[in-house]
Scaffold this active site. Structure first.
Site, PDB file in Angstrom:
ATOM      1  N   CYS A  38      36.518  47.372  41.623  1.00  0.00           N
ATOM      2  CA  CYS A  38      37.551  47.478  42.659  1.00  0.00           C
ATOM      3  C   CYS A  38      37.946  46.108  43.211  1.00  0.00           C
ATOM      4  CB  CYS A  38      37.068  48.338  43.820  1.00  0.00           C
ATOM      5  SG  CYS A  38      36.687  50.049  43.405  1.00  0.00           S
ATOM      6  N   LEU A  39      36.987  45.187  43.263  1.00  0.00           N
ATOM      7  CA  LEU A  39      37.208  43.904  43.918  1.00  0.00           C
ATOM      8  C   LEU A  39      37.994  42.919  43.066  1.00  0.00           C
ATOM      9  CD1 LEU A  39      33.620  43.384  45.420  1.00  0.00           C
ATOM     10  CD2 LEU A  39      35.688  44.015  46.694  1.00  0.00           C
TER      11      LEU A  39
END
Length: 403
Positions: free
Chosen positions: A394-395
């Protein structure tokens, strides 16, 4: 020329966002509207993000910071006018204040303007430099937001997605994230790193109202061999998938799209909360993913699209990945333990090379299980970052990855 050609090939370059002012502006009263489940300790989250970025660098990955890219793009000719036209509207600020905000965009130092575009503005911030009649200002309390912060910029995976050599600047599903697209469009349209060889834009690089045809990058997986997998759920809709698929076929970017219908639960916000690829033939899979999970493969047909329901998702994946069989690695644990690890992004891995992945350190059971099946897991420290409900995948927004 940037290109993402798989989910597990050698990762070369990524974009991340080190949390700034916006994360410090999360409070118990606004956390729900900002789509977070908790108020993060911002200072510790920044320290953990720095460690995460260093892990990527140590693996040979070039790391670009989104706020830096945005500031650099803002100093390119016409970039500020692009922002002012789309941000400083009468609808957003009212007729009187919109002009002042437009002037701010055109004149503020680039680094400070980038901070504002991500971190937002309160009435107190605005009153320090503007003195005009505005009903919005007069009716607001000193610490009310005139421009909301964008703490979800932390999750760079979602607002854009490179699919082979093409790019989708994603129209986001939730109001709290929709303005992220303006910032991403500035970077991809104006930053010299991208402007020298402009990508093929697939979707979202316009000011149209796309709702409900939304797409988010956590639902997009590049399989290689001109195949793409897309999750269909709360954030990426059937309409968005059809429009993106059509463009993938029209541009020759992809030849096959696999659509996976996600359970309608908060824990399955994106496809990468349910399954992520960890090796050329292996996926980490939530062990209680419904057996009745439906999927389709989409192909171009007579200028339109054809949809074919699959009998078996993993058999379809083995065909797309060109492997004999896909290993679906499901940790043998009871449902409560599985739910706990999924809540902490137990299946959200970022591959830096085939069979080498970064995963949240707290998900010890899942990590050990993958290790037992030949996957090297590099543990990511994230007691605060993890509370944002987003793991290593996600990052990051990969912009260069080998097949």
């Amino acid at each position: 020329m940037f290109s993402v050609n798989s989910e597990v090939g050698r990762l070369r370059e990524v974009v991340v966002h080190r949390p700034g002012t916006e994360l410090s502006r999360l409070t118990p009263s606004n956390v729900d509207s900002m789509l977070f489940d908790d108020v993060l300790w911002a200072e510790r989250a920044r320290e953990e993000h720095d460690l995460f970025a260093k892990q990527l660098v140590d693996q040979g990955v070039v790391v670009h910071h989104f706020a830096d890219l945005l500031a650099e793009a803002l100093d390119v000719d016409d970039a500020r006018e692009f922002v002012a036209t789309r941000l400083a509207t009468h609808e957003r600020f009212g007729q009187m204040l919109a002009g002042a905000i437009g002037e701010l965009v055109r004149t503020y130092p680039a680094a400070r303007l980038a901070e504002i575009l991500i971190g937002g503005l309160t009435k107190r911030d605005v009153e320090a430099w503007v003195d005009i009649p505005s009903l919005l200002l007069q009716s607001a309390a000193p610490d009310d937001f005139i421009l909301s912060p964008l703490p979800n910029h932390l999750f760079q995976r979602d607002n854009s997605a490179w699919i082979y050599g093409a790019l989708s600047v994603n129209p986001m599903a939730k109001e709290a994230r929709q303005r992220e697209t303006i910032n991403s469009r500035v970077v991809y349209n104006f930053h010299p790193m991208f402007r020298s060889a402009p990508p093929t834009f697939l979707y979202g690089n316009d000011s149209a109202v796309h709702l409900p045809a939304t797409v988010e990058g956590g639902d997009v997986a590049v399989l290689g061999h001109r195949a793409v997998m897309i999750g269909m759920g709360e954030r990426t809709t059937s309409q968005g998938i059809e429009l993106l698929s059509q463009r993938l076929f029209e541009t020759g970017t992809a030849e096959r799209v696999i659509v996976v219908e996600l359970p309608k639960e908060r824990a399955f916000m994106h496809l990468d909360t349910a399954l992520t690829q960890v090796d050329r033939d292996a996926y980490s899979v939530y062990p209680y993913l419904p057996e009745t999970l439906r999927s389709w493969h989409v192909t171009p047909e007579r200028g339109g699209l054809a949809f074919h329901e699959n009998d078996d998702l993993f058999r379809e994946l083995s065909f797309a990945l060109q492997v004999d069989e896909v290993r679906a690695l499901k940790v043998p644990m009871d449902r409560r333990a599985a739910e706990r690890e999924q809540w902490d992004d137990g299946n959200n891995f970022l591959a830096v090379a085939p069979g080498v992945v970064l995963g949240c350190e707290r998900n010890t059971t899942t990590n050990h299980y993958l290790e037992e099946h030949g996957i090297t897991v590099l543990p990511v420290v994230g007691s605060e970052l993890g509370r944002g409900r987003g793991g290593p995948r996600c990052l990051t927004c990969p912009i260069s990855r080998e097949a």
